[in-house]
Write a protein that holds these residues in place. Structure first.
Motif, mmCIF file in Angstrom:
data_model
loop_
_atom_site.group_PDB
_atom_site.id
_atom_site.type_symbol
_atom_site.label_atom_id
_atom_site.label_comp_id
_atom_site.label_asym_id
_atom_site.label_seq_id
_atom_site.Cartn_x
_atom_site.Cartn_y
_atom_site.Cartn_z
ATOM 1 N N SER A 93 0.422 -0.915 -0.007
ATOM 2 C CA SER A 93 0.086 0.259 0.267
ATOM 3 C C SER A 93 0.588 1.288 -0.586
ATOM 4 O O SER A 93 0.736 2.231 -0.859
ATOM 5 N N ALA A 94 1.840 0.879 0.792
ATOM 6 C CA ALA A 94 2.895 2.759 0.580
ATOM 7 C C ALA A 94 3.555 2.751 -0.522
ATOM 8 O O ALA A 94 3.656 3.822 -1.222
ATOM 9 N N PHE A 95 4.309 1.737 -1.125
ATOM 10 C CA PHE A 95 4.622 1.683 -2.637
ATOM 11 C C PHE A 95 2.983 1.708 -3.460
ATOM 12 O O PHE A 95 3.961 2.200 -5.039
ATOM 13 N N HIS A 96 2.161 1.388 -3.801
ATOM 14 C CA HIS A 96 1.316 1.643 -4.454
ATOM 15 C C HIS A 96 2.045 0.292 -6.143
ATOM 16 O O HIS A 96 1.262 0.866 -6.794
ATOM 17 N N ASP A 97 2.084 -0.235 -5.353
ATOM 18 C CA ASP A 97 2.817 -1.762 -5.965
ATOM 19 C C ASP A 97 2.868 -2.898 -5.417
ATOM 20 O O ASP A 97 3.038 -2.839 -4.211
ATOM 21 N N THR A 98 2.826 -4.076 -5.738
ATOM 22 C CA THR A 98 2.971 -5.611 -5.364
ATOM 23 C C THR A 98 4.438 -5.088 -5.088
ATOM 24 O O THR A 98 5.194 -6.238 -5.332
ATOM 25 N N VAL A 99 5.576 -4.866 -4.481
ATOM 26 C CA VAL A 99 6.305 -4.552 -3.574
ATOM 27 C C VAL A 99 6.573 -6.106 -3.452
ATOM 28 O O VAL A 99 8.090 -6.523 -3.260
ATOM 29 N N CYS A 100 6.123 -5.971 -2.204
ATOM 30 C CA CYS A 100 6.326 -8.111 -1.603
ATOM 31 C C CYS A 100 7.290 -8.635 -2.505
ATOM 32 O O CYS A 100 7.690 -9.352 -2.710
ATOM 33 N N ARG A 101 6.023 -9.022 -4.175
ATOM 34 C CA ARG A 101 6.251 -10.137 -4.770
ATOM 35 C C ARG A 101 7.605 -9.728 -5.430
ATOM 36 O O ARG A 101 8.496 -10.852 -5.428
ATOM 37 N N LYS A 102 7.710 -8.332 -5.794
ATOM 38 C CA LYS A 102 9.179 -8.363 -6.190
ATOM 39 C C LYS A 102 10.193 -8.421 -5.492
ATOM 40 O O LYS A 102 11.126 -9.047 -6.119
ATOM 41 N N VAL A 103 9.928 -7.950 -4.416
ATOM 42 C CA VAL A 103 11.368 -8.499 -3.234
ATOM 43 C C VAL A 103 11.593 -9.410 -2.983
ATOM 44 O O VAL A 103 12.170 -10.123 -3.091
ATOM 45 N N PHE A 104 10.579 -10.727 -2.984
ATOM 46 C CA PHE A 104 10.491 -11.626 -1.771
ATOM 47 C C PHE A 104 9.911 -12.918 -2.834
ATOM 48 O O PHE A 104 10.210 -14.166 -2.001
ATOM 49 N N GLY A 105 9.307 -12.286 -4.060
ATOM 50 C CA GLY A 105 9.144 -13.218 -5.498
ATOM 51 C C GLY A 105 7.629 -14.082 -4.527
ATOM 52 O O GLY A 105 7.120 -13.474 -3.934
ATOM 53 N N ASP A 106 7.469 -15.274 -4.976
ATOM 54 C CA ASP A 106 6.255 -16.224 -4.875
ATOM 55 C C ASP A 106 6.114 -17.024 -3.174
ATOM 56 O O ASP A 106 5.395 -17.800 -2.838
ATOM 57 N N ILE A 107 7.555 -16.411 -2.274
ATOM 58 C CA ILE A 107 7.223 -16.860 -0.510
ATOM 59 C C ILE A 107 6.143 -16.480 0.640
ATOM 60 O O ILE A 107 6.084 -15.024 -0.237
ATOM 61 N N GLU A 108 6.540 -16.747 1.325
ATOM 62 C CA GLU A 108 5.809 -16.042 2.248
ATOM 63 C C GLU A 108 6.853 -15.365 3.319
ATOM 64 O O GLU A 108 7.819 -16.757 4.082
#
Length: 161
Positions: free
Chosen positions: A91-106
């Motif tokens: 939400s802060a980045f207005h993007d799917t940052v976590c998917r980009k940074v971490f990939g498909d992991i939790e």
């Protein structure tokens, strides 16, 4: 020729070997607010999280079934906390940052801590750069106000002659 306004744009940061980037704009006050709200929310819930951790640590682990139950409870708590972090960061980045940074992991809390540890100096540098540009503008403004006053007074004197 028309006047043109050129603003500095968002900062791009490469986050993986695939060439994916995340961006943030140091001019966006909501961006910093949202990042600080993440920290604030985490701190506000720290005691609640610690209570759940303490509860899990006191679960019996004598049998294989109990060990699995204890591990599953810890994993679910991690998923709950990290799921909330993921939502807030995206939400802060207005993007799917976590998917980009971490990939498909939790990602774990350690992974989020590493992300913030590496990102913080980049954000600070962008803010310092922006502040430096603003400082130059403010100095220019401070110089032009007296200059405008002098010009105005000079023009008034000429008109009165």
């Amino acid at each position: 020729m028309a006047d043109k306004i050129v603003l500095t744009g968002p900062k791009k940061v490469q986050v993986n070997e695939n060439g994916d980037y995340i961006t943030f704009d140091s001019r966006d006050s909501a961006f910093m607010d949202k990042l600080l709200e993440i920290v604030q929310e985490f701190e506000a819930n720290r005691e609640q999280y610690q209570s759940k951790i303490d509860e899990i640590s006191t679960m019996p682990a004598d049998s294989t079934q109990e060990q699995v139950a204890k591990s599953l409870a810890a994993s679910k708590l991690n998923a709950e906390i990290c799921g909330r972090l993921r939502e807030k960061i995206d939400s802060a980045f207005h993007d799917t940052v976590c998917r980009k940074v971490f990939g498909d992991i939790e990602p774990t809390l350690d992974a989020f801590a590493e992300f913030f540890f590496q990102l913080t100096p980049i954000i600070r540098a962008a803010q310092q750069e922006r502040n430096e540009k603003l400082r130059k503008y403010i100095v220019w403004q401070a110089m032009t106000v007296p200059l405008q006053l002098v010009l105005s007074l000079t023009l008034q004197k000429r008109k009165s002659r």
